[in-house]
Design a protein around this motif. Structure first.
Motif, short mmCIF file in Angstrom:
data_model
loop_
_atom_site.label_atom_id
_atom_site.label_comp_id
_atom_site.label_asym_id
_atom_site.label_seq_id
_atom_site.Cartn_x
_atom_site.Cartn_y
_atom_site.Cartn_z
N ASP A 1 0.88 -1.18 0.00
CA ASP A 1 0.00 0.00 0.00
C ASP A 1 0.91 1.23 0.00
OD1 ASP A 1 -2.18 1.69 0.13
OD2 ASP A 1 -2.69 1.21 2.21
N PRO A 2 1.54 1.50 -1.16
CA PRO A 2 2.56 2.55 -1.21
C PRO A 2 2.03 3.95 -0.89
CG PRO A 2 2.02 1.82 -3.43
CD PRO A 2 1.29 0.92 -2.47
N CYS A 3 2.91 4.75 -0.37
CA CYS A 3 2.61 6.14 -0.01
C CYS A 3 2.32 6.93 -1.29
CB CYS A 3 3.81 6.73 0.72
SG CYS A 3 3.40 8.00 1.90
N ASN A 4 1.16 7.57 -1.37
CA ASN A 4 0.76 8.33 -2.55
C ASN A 4 0.65 9.81 -2.17
OD1 ASN A 4 -0.40 9.50 -4.79
ND2 ASN A 4 -2.19 8.15 -4.85
N PRO A 5 1.58 10.64 -2.65
CA PRO A 5 1.51 12.07 -2.32
C PRO A 5 0.20 12.73 -2.75
CG PRO A 5 3.61 11.54 -3.36
CD PRO A 5 2.75 10.32 -3.46
N LYS A 6 -0.41 12.26 -3.86
CA LYS A 6 -1.67 12.84 -4.33
C LYS A 6 -2.81 12.56 -3.36
CE LYS A 6 -0.46 12.82 -9.18
NZ LYS A 6 -0.72 12.26 -10.51
N ALA A 7 -2.67 11.51 -2.55
CA ALA A 7 -3.68 11.18 -1.54
C ALA A 7 -3.36 11.84 -0.20
CB ALA A 7 -3.76 9.66 -1.37
N GLY A 8 -2.25 12.60 -0.16
CA GLY A 8 -1.89 13.30 1.07
C GLY A 8 -0.77 12.66 1.87
N CYS A 9 -0.20 11.58 1.36
CA CYS A 9 0.90 10.90 2.06
C CYS A 9 2.21 11.60 1.66
CB CYS A 9 0.93 9.41 1.68
SG CYS A 9 2.00 8.42 2.74
N THR A 10 2.44 12.75 2.29
CA THR A 10 3.58 13.59 1.95
C THR A 10 4.56 13.66 3.13
OG1 THR A 10 2.55 15.58 2.83
CG2 THR A 10 2.13 15.07 0.49
N LEU A 11 5.74 14.14 2.86
CA LEU A 11 6.74 14.32 3.90
C LEU A 11 6.23 15.24 5.00
CD1 LEU A 11 9.55 14.12 5.20
CD2 LEU A 11 10.31 15.88 3.58
N GLY B 1 -0.15 4.43 2.15
CA GLY B 1 -1.50 4.82 1.74
C GLY B 1 -1.64 5.27 0.30
N LYS B 2 -2.20 4.40 -0.55
CA LYS B 2 -2.50 4.75 -1.95
C LYS B 2 -3.65 5.73 -2.03
CE LYS B 2 -2.33 0.26 -3.49
NZ LYS B 2 -2.73 -0.84 -4.35
N TYR B 3 -4.70 5.48 -1.22
CA TYR B 3 -5.92 6.27 -1.33
C TYR B 3 -6.15 7.20 -0.16
CZ TYR B 3 -6.52 2.56 -4.71
OH TYR B 3 -6.32 1.69 -5.74
N GLN B 4 -5.57 6.87 0.96
CA GLN B 4 -5.69 7.70 2.16
C GLN B 4 -4.40 7.50 2.97
OE1 GLN B 4 -9.11 6.81 4.54
NE2 GLN B 4 -8.42 8.06 6.24
N PRO B 5 -3.77 8.59 3.42
CA PRO B 5 -2.52 8.41 4.16
C PRO B 5 -2.75 7.77 5.52
CG PRO B 5 -3.19 10.71 4.19
CD PRO B 5 -4.15 9.99 3.29
N LYS B 6 -1.84 6.88 5.86
CA LYS B 6 -1.90 6.20 7.15
C LYS B 6 -0.55 6.33 7.84
CE LYS B 6 -5.14 2.94 5.17
NZ LYS B 6 -4.90 2.91 3.75
N PHE B 7 -0.58 6.28 9.17
CA PHE B 7 0.62 6.48 9.97
C PHE B 7 0.56 5.55 11.17
CE2 PHE B 7 2.89 8.37 13.50
CZ PHE B 7 4.04 8.89 12.94
#
Length: 169
Positions: A22-32, A82-88
């Motif tokens: 479930d790769p980190c997707n910056p477009k979904a908000g999974c940003t640095l 998170g591909k669709y929603q960022p998770k932490f």
């Protein structure tokens, strides 16, 4: 370079079982910026790491699971995805098959007695990190040695003129 394994892990561990699942997707908000905001790290550290990422080349490290017999230390720390929603997850452990090594980019930032480590896993783009306590050497207190001129049975401090007498026999 092998990543050092963080030693401080509190609470329940989240088991990271599939790299790239479930790769980190910056477009979904999974940003640095989003990830650092979740860490609880001081804002000056967060801004410092953002500047380091933007302004320097990372070091390459390998992270691994050590579960099931791998000789490398098991990676633990916080991780995003998170591909669709960022998770932490704050307390994540690499729990993939033993012997699996994953390359990651590493940036570091030091503040006070803490070293902040930030990684981006190459396969999935997930951001992760951990902290280490820096072992600062104790300050060396330097004092100038007291120089003493030996004049016989009694020492004489430098800067004092000795009394010289000639004795004829």
């Amino acid at each position: 370079i092998q990543a050092s394994s963080p030693k401080v892990v509190l609470g329940k561990l989240f088991r990271w079982t599939k790299v790239g699942g479930d790769p980190c997707n910056p477009k979904a908000g999974c940003t640095l910026e989003w990830a650092l905001g979740k860490t609880g790290w001081p804002s000056d550290v967060q801004q410092g790491l953002i500047a380091v990422v933007k302004g320097s080349s990372p070091t390459t490290i390998s992270i691994t699971s050590g579960l099931g017999g791998s000789k490398g230390p098991t990676w633990t720390g916080w991780m995003t995805w998170g591909k669709y929603q960022p998770k932490f997850e704050m307390n994540t452990v690499a729990a993939w098959p033993s012997g699996q090594y994953e390359p990651a980019s590493l940036w570091t930032y030091e503040s006070g007695s803490t070293k902040y480590n930030l990684i981006k896993v190459r396969k999935c783009g997930n951001w992760g990190g951990w902290t280490e306590v820096l072992q600062k050497p104790a300050p060396v207190l330097s004092t100038a040695p007291q120089l003493v001129l030996e004049t016989g049975p009694e020492p004489m401090n430098l800067g004092v003129l000795p009394i010289v007498a000639c004795i004829e026999e």
